[in-house]
Design an enzyme around this catalytic site. Structure first.
Site, PDB file in Angstrom:
ATOM      1  N   TYR A  33       0.830  -1.202   0.000  1.00 40.02           N
ATOM      2  CA  TYR A  33       0.000   0.000   0.000  1.00 40.02           C
ATOM      3  C   TYR A  33       0.859   1.245   0.000  1.00 40.02           C
ATOM      4  CZ  TYR A  33       0.809   0.856   5.008  1.00 40.02           C
ATOM      5  OH  TYR A  33       1.372   1.139   6.211  1.00 40.02           O
ATOM      6  N   LYS A 149      -0.803 -17.704  15.116  1.00 38.58           N
ATOM      7  CA  LYS A 149      -1.272 -18.114  13.788  1.00 38.58           C
ATOM      8  C   LYS A 149      -1.943 -16.926  13.117  1.00 38.58           C
ATOM      9  CE  LYS A 149      -3.373 -22.098  11.589  1.00 38.58           C
ATOM     10  NZ  LYS A 149      -2.222 -22.254  10.686  1.00 38.58           N
ATOM     11  N   GLU A 182      10.779 -24.668  10.868  1.00 40.29           N
ATOM     12  CA  GLU A 182       9.576 -25.433  10.526  1.00 40.29           C
ATOM     13  C   GLU A 182       9.307 -25.247   9.055  1.00 40.29           C
ATOM     14  OE1 GLU A 182       5.970 -23.859  12.335  1.00 40.29           O
ATOM     15  OE2 GLU A 182       6.741 -21.829  12.226  1.00 40.29           O
ATOM     16  N   LEU A 207       5.315 -22.228  15.006  1.00 40.43           N
ATOM     17  CA  LEU A 207       3.909 -22.330  15.395  1.00 40.43           C
ATOM     18  C   LEU A 207       3.739 -23.634  16.185  1.00 40.43           C
ATOM     19  CD1 LEU A 207       1.063 -20.956  14.765  1.00 40.43           C
ATOM     20  CD2 LEU A 207       0.753 -22.885  13.211  1.00 40.43           C
TER      21      LEU A 207
HETATM   22  N1  PMP Z   1       3.758 -24.317  11.097  1.00 37.87           N
HETATM   23  C1  PMP Z   1       3.176 -23.452  10.274  1.00 37.87           C
HETATM   24  C2  PMP Z   1       3.899 -22.202   9.895  1.00 37.87           C
HETATM   25  C3  PMP Z   1       1.879 -23.701   9.770  1.00 37.87           C
HETATM   26  O1  PMP Z   1       1.280 -22.822   8.957  1.00 37.87           O
HETATM   27  C4  PMP Z   1       1.228 -24.912  10.122  1.00 37.87           C
HETATM   28  C5  PMP Z   1      -0.101 -25.257   9.536  1.00 37.87           C
HETATM   29  N2  PMP Z   1      -1.136 -24.583  10.126  1.00 37.87           N
HETATM   30  C6  PMP Z   1       1.882 -25.780  10.991  1.00 37.87           C
HETATM   31  C7  PMP Z   1       3.140 -25.457  11.459  1.00 37.87           C
HETATM   32  C8  PMP Z   1       1.222 -27.051  11.449  1.00 37.87           C
HETATM   33  O2  PMP Z   1       0.248 -26.752  12.403  1.00 37.87           O
HETATM   34  P1  PMP Z   1      -1.031 -27.690  12.591  1.00 37.87           P
HETATM   35  O3  PMP Z   1      -0.506 -29.049  12.836  1.00 37.87           O
HETATM   36  O4  PMP Z   1      -1.728 -27.108  13.754  1.00 37.87           O
HETATM   37  O5  PMP Z   1      -1.834 -27.617  11.317  1.00 37.87           O
END
Ligand code: PMP
Length: 285
Positions: A33, A149, A182, A207
């Site tokens: 933006y 999240k 991750e 996460l």
């Molecule tokens: N890490 C990230 C960055 C994600 O987006 C996800 C998927 N939601 C996961 C891990 C896995 O989390 P979950 O097992 O709760 O889907």
């Protein structure tokens, strides 16, 4: 408040001005933006703002929503329709609307463009300027809260796009020490040559995967060997197995990392067994 907003080619009353729920700005913060001051009915520093907008678009490999000359007209028309003499005009451009999926939508998907304008009160701002303002200091944490999240998924979008372009399904994110944090949308796991399951401990840098926690229950139930620790990319290359976990794919074996085969480039025994057993342990309501 903007009473009239420009949305994808139309000037609409504020209440009718909408973008779709699948818009990538909403889903992924996949947009950019600009805000330009309006003073005495004129745009302030328009050239520089438009150059920055173009830079932002280029860096995110987004299409320009319209030629610069057309955008200049739309901004002015939005200002005019809102009768803004002093205020601001906002230009927001997203990667458009598409069924939710991390990689970029197909080429040719029209970007979403929204232009709004609103008035401010120069006397009030001048009064503030006379008194001066206070600031506080806070840690610069933009955007480090990956344990939340949130829809601030732009880095994940870029990583997934790169994965797709390189013929992969997922990108594993690596920290400054060369350790896997991750996946862009999954939890990363390996099984070492000694048969130990390894995944990174929870903390601010991943996460807390729900699937991860259920798989940990399974591991405990089955008495498998498990270490909750960070592992390096090198260690992953040398692993007997690798897999990812997420709600959308439960346990998904990984057979190749950066073009190198894992095990014999076939789903491993451990991952396959966990996948088979997963829904027996998960809660179904
Ligand atoms: N890490 C990230 C960055 C994600 O987006 C996800 C998927 N939601 C996961 C891990 C896995 O989390 P979950 O097992 O709760 O889907």
């Amino acid at each position: 408040m903007s009473r009239i907003a420009y949305v994808n080619g139309r000037y609409l009353p504020r209440g009718d001005a909408m973008v779709g729920i699948e818009d990538r700005g909403f889903q992924f913060a996949d947009g950019v933006y600009e805000v330009c001051e309006v003073r005495g009915g004129k745009l302030v520093d328009e050239r520089r703002h438009m150059a920055r907008l173009q830079r932002s678009l280029d860096l995110l490999r987004m299409d320009r929503p319209m030629p610069a000359s057309s955008l200049a007209i739309v901004m002015r028309e939005t200002i005019r329709r809102n009768r803004v003499t002093n205020g601001v005009v906002y230009v927001q451009v997203t990667r458009g609307e598409m069924r939710r999926d991390f990689p970029f939508p197909p080429a040719g998907t029209p970007p979403t463009v929204v232009v709004t304008a609103r008035s401010n009160d120069p006397a009030k701002i001048d009064a503030q300027a006379e008194a001066g303002i206070a600031v506080i200091t806070v840690p610069d944490e933009r955007w480090r809260h990956v344990d939340i999240k949130s829809v601030a998924l732009l880095p994940n979008v870029l990583a997934k796009q790169q994965a797709r372009e390189q013929g992969a399904r997922e990108a594993w994110l690596v920290d400054a020490q060369g350790r896997v944090t991750e996946g862009a949308s999954s939890t990363a796991w390996i099984v070492t040559r000694d048969g130990v399951l390894v995944t990174r401990p929870l903390g601010g840098d991943i996460l807390p995967g729900i699937t991860r926690s259920v798989v940990m229950d399974l591991i405990a139930e089955q008495g498998l060997r498990f270490e909750e620790r960070a592992f390096t990319v090198e260690e992953a290359y040398a692993a007997r197995e690798a897999f990812v976990t997420s709600a959308s794919q439960s346990v998904m074996p990984v057979v190749e990392i950066d073009g190198r085969p894992i095990g014999n480039r076939a789903p491993g025994m451990t991952a396959t067994a966990l996948r088979r057993d997963y829904h027996g342990t998960a809660e179904l309501t």
